[in-house]
Design a protein around this motif. Structure first.
Motif, PDB file in Angstrom:
ATOM      1  N   ASN A 129     -12.878   1.096   5.169  1.00  0.00           N
ATOM      2  CA  ASN A 129     -12.951   2.312   5.983  1.00  0.00           C
ATOM      3  C   ASN A 129     -12.118   3.460   5.423  1.00  0.00           C
ATOM      4  O   ASN A 129     -12.489   4.625   5.561  1.00  0.00           O
ATOM      5  CB  ASN A 129     -12.513   2.010   7.418  1.00  0.00           C
ATOM      6  N   ASP A 130     -10.973   3.159   4.817  1.00  0.00           N
ATOM      7  CA  ASP A 130     -10.150   4.240   4.262  1.00  0.00           C
ATOM      8  C   ASP A 130     -10.818   4.910   3.071  1.00  0.00           C
ATOM      9  O   ASP A 130     -10.499   6.051   2.736  1.00  0.00           O
ATOM     10  CB  ASP A 130      -8.786   3.704   3.824  1.00  0.00           C
ATOM     11  N   THR A 131     -11.730   4.205   2.427  1.00  0.00           N
ATOM     12  CA  THR A 131     -12.317   4.703   1.177  1.00  0.00           C
ATOM     13  C   THR A 131     -13.790   5.071   1.315  1.00  0.00           C
ATOM     14  O   THR A 131     -14.403   5.504   0.335  1.00  0.00           O
ATOM     15  CB  THR A 131     -12.164   3.644   0.072  1.00  0.00           C
ATOM     16  N   LYS A 132     -14.358   4.915   2.488  1.00  0.00           N
ATOM     17  CA  LYS A 132     -15.814   5.094   2.642  1.00  0.00           C
ATOM     18  C   LYS A 132     -16.263   6.534   2.384  1.00  0.00           C
ATOM     19  O   LYS A 132     -17.423   6.776   2.055  1.00  0.00           O
ATOM     20  CB  LYS A 132     -16.283   4.631   4.017  1.00  0.00           C
ATOM     21  N   ALA A 133     -15.355   7.508   2.539  1.00  0.00           N
ATOM     22  CA  ALA A 133     -15.712   8.905   2.283  1.00  0.00           C
ATOM     23  C   ALA A 133     -15.311   9.339   0.876  1.00  0.00           C
ATOM     24  O   ALA A 133     -15.342  10.527   0.560  1.00  0.00           O
ATOM     25  CB  ALA A 133     -15.058   9.814   3.314  1.00  0.00           C
ATOM     26  N   GLY A 134     -14.943   8.362   0.042  1.00  0.00           N
ATOM     27  CA  GLY A 134     -14.571   8.688  -1.325  1.00  0.00           C
ATOM     28  C   GLY A 134     -13.092   8.897  -1.545  1.00  0.00           C
ATOM     29  O   GLY A 134     -12.665   9.233  -2.658  1.00  0.00           O
ATOM     30  N   ASP A 135     -12.281   8.718  -0.508  1.00  0.00           N
ATOM     31  CA  ASP A 135     -10.836   8.869  -0.649  1.00  0.00           C
ATOM     32  C   ASP A 135     -10.243   7.610  -1.275  1.00  0.00           C
ATOM     33  O   ASP A 135     -10.753   6.508  -1.092  1.00  0.00           O
ATOM     34  CB  ASP A 135     -10.195   9.101   0.720  1.00  0.00           C
ATOM     35  N   PRO A 136      -9.129   7.746  -1.977  1.00  0.00           N
ATOM     36  CA  PRO A 136      -8.493   6.569  -2.575  1.00  0.00           C
ATOM     37  C   PRO A 136      -7.730   5.773  -1.524  1.00  0.00           C
ATOM     38  O   PRO A 136      -7.247   6.331  -0.531  1.00  0.00           O
ATOM     39  CB  PRO A 136      -7.531   7.180  -3.594  1.00  0.00           C
ATOM     40  N   LEU A 137      -7.633   4.473  -1.738  1.00  0.00           N
ATOM     41  CA  LEU A 137      -6.771   3.653  -0.900  1.00  0.00           C
ATOM     42  C   LEU A 137      -5.322   3.987  -1.234  1.00  0.00           C
ATOM     43  O   LEU A 137      -4.946   4.076  -2.414  1.00  0.00           O
ATOM     44  CB  LEU A 137      -7.034   2.171  -1.163  1.00  0.00           C
ATOM     45  N   MET A 138      -4.511   4.187  -0.224  1.00  0.00           N
ATOM     46  CA  MET A 138      -3.104   4.474  -0.467  1.00  0.00           C
ATOM     47  C   MET A 138      -2.448   3.293  -1.171  1.00  0.00           C
ATOM     48  O   MET A 138      -2.654   2.137  -0.802  1.00  0.00           O
ATOM     49  CB  MET A 138      -2.386   4.783   0.846  1.00  0.00           C
ATOM     50  N   SER A 139      -1.651   3.575  -2.174  1.00  0.00           N
ATOM     51  CA  SER A 139      -0.927   2.538  -2.905  1.00  0.00           C
ATOM     52  C   SER A 139       0.370   2.216  -2.176  1.00  0.00           C
ATOM     53  O   SER A 139       0.795   2.927  -1.248  1.00  0.00           O
ATOM     54  CB  SER A 139      -0.618   3.013  -4.318  1.00  0.00           C
ATOM     55  N   ALA A 140       1.025   1.153  -2.616  1.00  0.00           N
ATOM     56  CA  ALA A 140       2.333   0.825  -2.063  1.00  0.00           C
ATOM     57  C   ALA A 140       3.301   1.990  -2.276  1.00  0.00           C
ATOM     58  O   ALA A 140       4.073   2.346  -1.375  1.00  0.00           O
ATOM     59  CB  ALA A 140       2.865  -0.450  -2.709  1.00  0.00           C
ATOM     60  N   ALA A 141       3.249   2.607  -3.449  1.00  0.00           N
ATOM     61  CA  ALA A 141       4.131   3.750  -3.722  1.00  0.00           C
ATOM     62  C   ALA A 141       3.847   4.903  -2.766  1.00  0.00           C
ATOM     63  O   ALA A 141       4.769   5.599  -2.314  1.00  0.00           O
ATOM     64  CB  ALA A 141       3.962   4.198  -5.174  1.00  0.00           C
ATOM     65  N   ASP A 142       2.566   5.131  -2.433  1.00  0.00           N
ATOM     66  CA  ASP A 142       2.213   6.191  -1.477  1.00  0.00           C
ATOM     67  C   ASP A 142       2.832   5.913  -0.116  1.00  0.00           C
ATOM     68  O   ASP A 142       3.411   6.801   0.523  1.00  0.00           O
ATOM     69  CB  ASP A 142       0.695   6.275  -1.319  1.00  0.00           C
ATOM     70  N   VAL A 143       2.686   4.678   0.360  1.00  0.00           N
ATOM     71  CA  VAL A 143       3.182   4.326   1.689  1.00  0.00           C
ATOM     72  C   VAL A 143       4.704   4.412   1.739  1.00  0.00           C
ATOM     73  O   VAL A 143       5.291   4.803   2.763  1.00  0.00           O
ATOM     74  CB  VAL A 143       2.686   2.922   2.098  1.00  0.00           C
ATOM     75  N   LEU A 144       5.345   4.084   0.646  1.00  0.00           N
ATOM     76  CA  LEU A 144       6.814   4.109   0.617  1.00  0.00           C
ATOM     77  C   LEU A 144       7.373   5.523   0.675  1.00  0.00           C
ATOM     78  O   LEU A 144       8.581   5.700   0.851  1.00  0.00           O
ATOM     79  CB  LEU A 144       7.319   3.392  -0.638  1.00  0.00           C
ATOM     80  N   ARG A 145       6.533   6.544   0.548  1.00  0.00           N
ATOM     81  CA  ARG A 145       7.001   7.926   0.723  1.00  0.00           C
ATOM     82  C   ARG A 145       7.152   8.293   2.198  1.00  0.00           C
ATOM     83  O   ARG A 145       7.740   9.321   2.526  1.00  0.00           O
ATOM     84  CB  ARG A 145       6.028   8.888   0.042  1.00  0.00           C
ATOM     85  N   LEU A 146       6.583   7.471   3.079  1.00  0.00           N
ATOM     86  CA  LEU A 146       6.713   7.738   4.505  1.00  0.00           C
ATOM     87  C   LEU A 146       8.158   7.543   4.945  1.00  0.00           C
ATOM     88  O   LEU A 146       8.896   6.731   4.386  1.00  0.00           O
ATOM     89  CB  LEU A 146       5.810   6.798   5.306  1.00  0.00           C
ATOM     90  N   GLU A 147       8.548   8.290   5.985  1.00  0.00           N
ATOM     91  CA  GLU A 147       9.868   8.130   6.589  1.00  0.00           C
ATOM     92  C   GLU A 147       9.705   7.999   8.093  1.00  0.00           C
ATOM     93  O   GLU A 147       9.084   8.860   8.708  1.00  0.00           O
ATOM     94  CB  GLU A 147      10.773   9.323   6.256  1.00  0.00           C
ATOM     95  N   PRO A 148      10.242   6.937   8.705  1.00  0.00           N
ATOM     96  CA  PRO A 148      10.902   5.807   8.067  1.00  0.00           C
ATOM     97  C   PRO A 148       9.907   4.943   7.282  1.00  0.00           C
ATOM     98  O   PRO A 148       8.715   4.936   7.597  1.00  0.00           O
ATOM     99  CB  PRO A 148      11.492   5.032   9.248  1.00  0.00           C
ATOM    100  N   LYS A 149      10.397   4.242   6.298  1.00  0.00           N
ATOM    101  CA  LYS A 149       9.529   3.406   5.476  1.00  0.00           C
ATOM    102  C   LYS A 149       9.065   2.197   6.290  1.00  0.00           C
ATOM    103  O   LYS A 149       9.886   1.475   6.854  1.00  0.00           O
ATOM    104  CB  LYS A 149      10.265   2.954   4.216  1.00  0.00           C
ATOM    105  N   PRO A 150       7.755   1.954   6.360  1.00  0.00           N
ATOM    106  CA  PRO A 150       7.258   0.807   7.132  1.00  0.00           C
ATOM    107  C   PRO A 150       7.760  -0.519   6.553  1.00  0.00           C
ATOM    108  O   PRO A 150       7.816  -0.689   5.327  1.00  0.00           O
ATOM    109  CB  PRO A 150       5.735   0.922   7.001  1.00  0.00           C
ATOM    110  N   VAL A 151       8.098  -1.434   7.439  1.00  0.00           N
ATOM    111  CA  VAL A 151       8.544  -2.763   7.012  1.00  0.00           C
ATOM    112  C   VAL A 151       7.463  -3.815   7.247  1.00  0.00           C
ATOM    113  O   VAL A 151       7.638  -4.977   6.891  1.00  0.00           O
ATOM    114  CB  VAL A 151       9.839  -3.178   7.731  1.00  0.00           C
ATOM    115  N   TYR A 152       6.363  -3.394   7.876  1.00  0.00           N
ATOM    116  CA  TYR A 152       5.226  -4.288   8.107  1.00  0.00           C
ATOM    117  C   TYR A 152       3.982  -3.581   7.558  1.00  0.00           C
ATOM    118  O   TYR A 152       3.678  -2.448   7.960  1.00  0.00           O
ATOM    119  CB  TYR A 152       5.054  -4.581   9.592  1.00  0.00           C
ATOM    120  N   ILE A 153       3.276  -4.239   6.644  1.00  0.00           N
ATOM    121  CA  ILE A 153       2.085  -3.670   6.026  1.00  0.00           C
ATOM    122  C   ILE A 153       0.929  -4.621   6.267  1.00  0.00           C
ATOM    123  O   ILE A 153       1.027  -5.820   6.036  1.00  0.00           O
ATOM    124  CB  ILE A 153       2.270  -3.467   4.508  1.00  0.00           C
ATOM    125  N   GLN A 154      -0.195  -4.056   6.693  1.00  0.00           N
ATOM    126  CA  GLN A 154      -1.354  -4.874   7.012  1.00  0.00           C
ATOM    127  C   GLN A 154      -2.583  -4.349   6.260  1.00  0.00           C
ATOM    128  O   GLN A 154      -2.800  -3.141   6.208  1.00  0.00           O
ATOM    129  CB  GLN A 154      -1.622  -4.845   8.517  1.00  0.00           C
TER     130      GLN A 154
END
Length: 384
Positions: free
Chosen positions: A357-382
Motif C-alpha cells: 500500500n505504501d508503494t502502490k502510487a509509485g512512492d518508495p518504501l521508507m527505509s530504516a534510515a528514513d524512519v530513524l529521522r523521525l522524532e521521537p525515534k520509533p522503538v517498534y517497527i511493523q
C-alpha cells in the motif's frame, strides 16, 4: 492509491475515509462465495470470560464453534487486511492549516509536545527502549493480511531476517528484537454465530506462530480486533499464551466498533479506559507469574481512534507503544506520525510500513534510515 485521491481526501477527510472503507468492505464481501463453507482455522467464540479465563491450557479445538469465515482464511479480516490511509482523521479535524512535518529531523517539535515522556523506571527484563522490536504482521492463514502469511514460513522468516539486518545496520547502537505479530482475533464483514463481526483463531494456530517466533529467538505479539464485542470478554481468553515471558499484546481501535457498526463501514475507537483495562490485565499477569514487563501496542492513524489519551496510566509492568498505522506516501506518513502520535505523548512510539500500500502510487518504501529521522525515534517497527 493515486495522489489525486489524497488531494480530495485532504479537502474532505471524513467523507473520503468513509467512502474508502465502504468500498474496501464491499470488495471484501463480494469476494466471498455465497456458499462459502466455514474456515476450519477460525472460530467464533462468544463471551468466554467465565469459561476460559481460569484455564491456563490452550483450548481444545473440538470444543470451538466454527464461524462463517471468508474465503482466503482469515480474510475474515479483509477489512483488517490493509488498515487505513495515513492522515485520515475520521472527525475531519486534521491540522490542515498547521505547518507540515516534512523531514522529521527537527526534534524541537517533539520536545514542545512533551517528549521524552516522564515514565516509571524500566524493570528488569524490559524490551524497551534498550531494544527495537521489528515485526512481520499478519495471519498465517491469509496471504492478504500481511507479510507473516504472504509467504511460506521459511521464506517469510528469511525476509524478516533481511529486514532486521537493515535495522541493525541503520542503528548499530540499538539491538533488534525480531518479532511475529499475529492477528489472533480478526474483524470480519459477517456477524458470525455470536453476532460480533469477529473470528477468534484456533489456539493451535496461535501456538504454531508462537513456536515460529521462538525458532528465531524473537518476540510474539497477539493482536485483537474485537468488532462489536468487548475487549473485556476477549482478552482473558488469551491468558494461556500471554503467561509466556516472550508474548505481548496489541489492540486495534480501528476495529473496536462500540457503536455497533459493521467493521469496515467506519473507523472504530478505543478510549483510555479500554487501554487502561488491557494494561491492568497485563500488569496483573506480570505480577502473578513473575514475568518481565509486557509490551502493549495500540494501532492509530486518526485522532478519533484513541480518545482521552492523556488519561492512559503508565505502570512499570507494561510498556505502551502508540503505533502509527496509516499507509501512503512517505510525507503523508510522517505528517500522520506527527499529528496522531507525537502530538499526544503516551510512552513509546511505533511506525508501520506497508510493502504494497505504501508503494502502490509509485512512492518508495521508507527505509530504516528514513524512519530513524523521525522524532521521537520509533522503538517498534511493523511491516505488513
Amino acid at each position: 492509491m493515486q495522489r489525486p485521491h489524497f488531494d480530495r481526501k485532504r479537502r474532505n477527510i471524513a467523507a473520503a475515509v468513509t467512502v474508502g472503507l465502504v468500498i474496501g468492505t464491499t470488495a471484501f464481501l463480494s469476494s466471498r462465495p455465497a456458499d462459502a463453507t466455514p474456515d476450519p482455522n477460525l472460530t467464533d467464540v462468544g463471551s468466554t470470560t467465565a469459561s476460559t479465563a481460569a484455564d491456563s491450557a490452550p483450548q481444545d479445538p473440538s470444543q470451538q464453534d466454527d464461524s462463517p469465515a471468508a474465503a482466503d482464511s482469515a480474510t475474515a479480516g479483509a477489512v483488517a487486511g490493509e488498515a487505513g490511509p495515513a492522515d485520515s482523521d475520521d472527525s475531519g479535524s486534521t491540522a490542515q492549516g498547521a505547518p507540515r512535518f516534512r523531514s522529521g529531523e527537527d526534534p524541537s517539535f517533539a520536545t514542545s509536545m512533551g517528549w521524552p515522556v516522564d515514565m516509571p523506571p524500566a524493570l528488569s527484563g524490559s524490551l524497551l527502549p534498550e531494544r527495537r522490536i521489528v515485526c512481520y504482521y499478519g495471519n498465517p492463514n491469509s496471504t492478504r493480511m500481511g507479510a507473516l502469511g504472504e509467504y511460506p514460513k521459511d521464506e517469510m522468516l528469511r525476509r524478516l531476517k533481511l529486514q532486521t539486518d537493515e535495522w541493525r545496520a541503520a542503528d548499530p547502537a540499538t539491538p533488534v528484537e525480531p518479532c511475529l505479530h499475529m492477528v489472533a482475533v480478526v474483524a470480519q464483514g459477517e456477524p458470525g454465530t455470536t453476532g460480533h463481526y469477529r473470528s477468534i483463531m484456533r489456539d493451535v494456530d496461535v501456538q504454531k506462530v508462537y513456536e515460529w517466533s521462538r525458532e528465531i529467538d524473537g518476540t510474539f505479539i497477539v493482536d485483537m480486533q474485537v468488532g462489536t464485542d468487548d475487549l473485556r470478554n476477549i482478552l482473558p481468553r488469551f491468558d494461556w499464551i500471554l503467561r509466556n515471558p516472550d508474548v505481548h499484546l496489541a489492540v486495534d481501535p480501528e476495529f473496536y466498533m462500540k457503536g455497533g457498526h459493521k467493521p469496515g463501514t467506519k473507523i472504530g475507537t478505543m478510549d483510555a479506559a479500554d487501554i487502561n483495562y488491557a494494561a491492568d490485565h497485563l500488569a496483573n499477569l506480570v505480577r502473578e507469574h513473575g514475568l518481565p514487563p509486557k509490551v502493549l501496542v495500540i494501532h492509530r492513524f486518526t485522532r478519533g481512534m484513541v480518545t482521552n489519551s492523556q488519561d492512559i496510566r503508565l505502570r512499570p509492568e507494561v510498556q505502551v507503544v502508540m503505533h502509527m498505522d496509516g499507509w501512503g506516501a512517505p510525507w503523508l506518513k510522517r505528517d500522520s506520525y506527527k499529528d496522531y502520535v507525537v502530538r499526544e505523548p503516551v510512552q513509546y512510539t511505533g511506525f508501520k510500513l506497508f510493502y504494497h500500500n505504501d508503494t502502490k502510487a509509485g512512492d518508495p518504501l521508507m527505509s530504516a534510515a528514513d524512519v530513524l529521522r523521525l522524532e521521537p525515534k520509533p522503538v517498534y517497527i511493523q511491516y505488513q
